[in-house]
Design an enzyme around this catalytic site. Structure first.
Site, mmCIF file in Angstrom:
data_model
loop_
_atom_site.group_PDB
_atom_site.id
_atom_site.type_symbol
_atom_site.label_atom_id
_atom_site.label_comp_id
_atom_site.label_asym_id
_atom_site.label_seq_id
_atom_site.Cartn_x
_atom_site.Cartn_y
_atom_site.Cartn_z
ATOM 1 N N ASP A 96 -0.702 -8.233 -2.516
ATOM 2 C CA ASP A 96 0.138 -7.126 -2.983
ATOM 3 C C ASP A 96 -0.677 -6.339 -4.000
ATOM 4 O O ASP A 96 -1.176 -6.924 -4.981
ATOM 5 C CB ASP A 96 1.422 -7.661 -3.634
ATOM 6 C CG ASP A 96 2.298 -8.410 -2.645
ATOM 7 O OD1 ASP A 96 2.221 -8.102 -1.443
ATOM 8 O OD2 ASP A 96 3.044 -9.312 -3.066
ATOM 9 N N GLU A 160 6.941 -2.330 2.937
ATOM 10 C CA GLU A 160 6.493 -2.459 1.538
ATOM 11 C C GLU A 160 5.177 -1.697 1.343
ATOM 12 O O GLU A 160 4.162 -2.075 1.934
ATOM 13 C CB GLU A 160 6.246 -3.940 1.178
ATOM 14 C CG GLU A 160 7.484 -4.798 1.289
ATOM 15 C CD GLU A 160 7.210 -6.253 0.910
ATOM 16 O OE1 GLU A 160 6.037 -6.631 0.732
ATOM 17 O OE2 GLU A 160 8.192 -6.997 0.809
ATOM 18 N N HIS A 163 2.210 -4.195 0.188
ATOM 19 C CA HIS A 163 1.813 -5.432 0.877
ATOM 20 C C HIS A 163 0.786 -5.158 1.990
ATOM 21 O O HIS A 163 1.058 -4.410 2.925
ATOM 22 C CB HIS A 163 3.052 -6.122 1.468
ATOM 23 C CG HIS A 163 2.716 -7.389 2.194
ATOM 24 N ND1 HIS A 163 2.966 -8.651 1.679
ATOM 25 C CD2 HIS A 163 2.124 -7.603 3.393
ATOM 26 C CE1 HIS A 163 2.549 -9.560 2.530
ATOM 27 N NE2 HIS A 163 2.035 -8.946 3.581
#
Ligand SMILES: C[C@@H](N)C(=O)N[C@H](C)C(=O)O
Ligand code: ZN
Length: 199
Positions: A96, A160, A163
């Site tokens: 991340d 996301e 990510h």
């Protein structure tokens, strides 16, 4: 953040580290990458999953079991140690990340890291009709991060913006690779080495 079993450092596979370095070096002067999370023990994955599952259930008590699972999986993978289908962060292949300025301060990406809202979807700003100047900035930052990571072989999880995967099952899926390279990993601690050596 008080998560039981969480490790204090961010660990990733060596291949991921090298690709991250290359991505960071490809950015314009004065912009860098902050690593927010990397390898995760199963216990932490389970905690994140349970916590979000419960928060969504509390917020939307009428959701069906299937819809609740679907909503949770949008932002946290199902905890799994199965060598054939491990949760991405358990492999050390998932990472991340966000962008930062020359002082190491995070750039505006439009939402906070781990905000479980539709605006966290990577392409959220691409579909908005009229963008405010602030939204344009966030969109441009997402684009910059996306292209620098994709250039080094990472794939992005569409739900996301932060990510990215390299060598794990999500990478194989979104990158149309035959198979993943990385399975579940454990930290290379002295305890784990002795366990392996002594059987
Ligand atoms: C919890 C969040 N940072 C994350 O990593 N989500 C993905 C989907 C995951 O849990 O694999
Ligand atoms: Zn992640």
């Amino acid at each position: 953040m008080g998560i039981p079993g969480a490790v204090q450092e961010c660990f990733v596979r060596e291949g991921v580290y090298r690709a991250l370095l290359a991505a960071a070096r490809s950015l314009p002067d004065g912009i860098g990458i902050i690593v927010l999370d990397g390898w995760r023990p199963w216990q932490v994955q389970q905690y994140l999953f349970d916590t979000l599952h419960e928060a969504i259930r509390h917020h939307q008590p009428d959701l069906s079991t299937t819809a609740l699972l679907e909503r949770t999986r949008e932002f946290v993978s199902v905890p799994s140690r199965d060598p054939l289908a491990p949760s991405p962060h358990l492999t050390g292949g998932a990472v991340d990340v966000t962008l930062c300025d020359a002082d190491g301060l995070p750039l505006d990406m439009g939402t906070l890291f781990d905000e479980a809202v539709p605006a966290s979807h990577s392409d959220y700003f691409e579909h908005l009709k009229a963008l405010t100047p602030q939204q344009q900035k966030a969109r441009d930052h997402r684009r910059l991060l996306y292209h620098s990571m994709r250039q080094q072989g990472f794939t992005n999880l569409p739900s996301e913006w932060w990510h990215y995967d390299f060598g794990d099952q999500l990478w194989a899926y979104y990158g149309a690779h035959d198979h993943a390279y990385y399975g579940p990993a454990e930290l290379d601690t002295i305890e784990n080495r002795w366990r392996k050596q002594l059987g």
